[in-house]
Design a protein around this motif. Sequence first.
Motif: not given
Length: 235
Positions: A7-8, A10, A19-21, A27, A30, A34, A52, A59, A72
């Motif tokens: 997760w970083y 977006d 955050l986007r996976w 990318w 998902h 954040q 993450s 999770y 993901g």
Amino acid sequence: MSTTPGWYPDPSDPTRSHLRWWDGSGWTEHVHRQQPSLVKPPAGQYPAPAPSPYPPSQYPAPGVRAIATPDGQALGNLGLRLLARVVDAIVITVVAALAGRSALQVMTSLTQTTLDRVVAGDSAAVSDLVANASYSAASRELTLILVVVSAVYTILTTRFYGATPGKALCGLRVRDWERPGLPTTGQAAVRWIGSDMLGSIVGLWYLIDFLWPTWDQRRQAIHDKLARTVVVKRR
């Protein structure tokens, strides 16, 4: 640019509040908000390392239903899983009927005779069928064949192909929750025992097991939980 899935922030979100996976090569769709504790990296360094919000052991976060595995991969929906089960049930039934055709012929013949007697008004017809040794033996033989065919069909295809023909036809596959790849032989066997075998003993188990993903946080059926597997969509 980092290729590690995770997760970083977006890059398409100017507020950097989501955050986007990142799946290691691009990318995905998902996205989630954040956490306040996450530190934003300097602009222009995406995907930048960020902790993450969903550690593998936790999770998804409490109260949040997963839509994908920790790395993901999208989870399979209940409708496709139902269709896959129907397809597999048809295949297993046909194969078992062919393998046990002699026993099936005995049962069919005796059943037809019983129906003729019932139509003729013979009140003892049904009880005679139940007590018929040939019918009971044929029934046991056909049941055993059905169980063996189901086990071989389900366990082997899941172990070596990651999916039964029904799941493959529906674009689904089985994998470990935390890691991609084919399930182990043990996982494939536990899945079959926790689903088909228990379901053949207690009919209501099929329904409970099938509906379990509708409220489960990881969208796993009971047999998935026992085997630590999950049904996902093929990439």
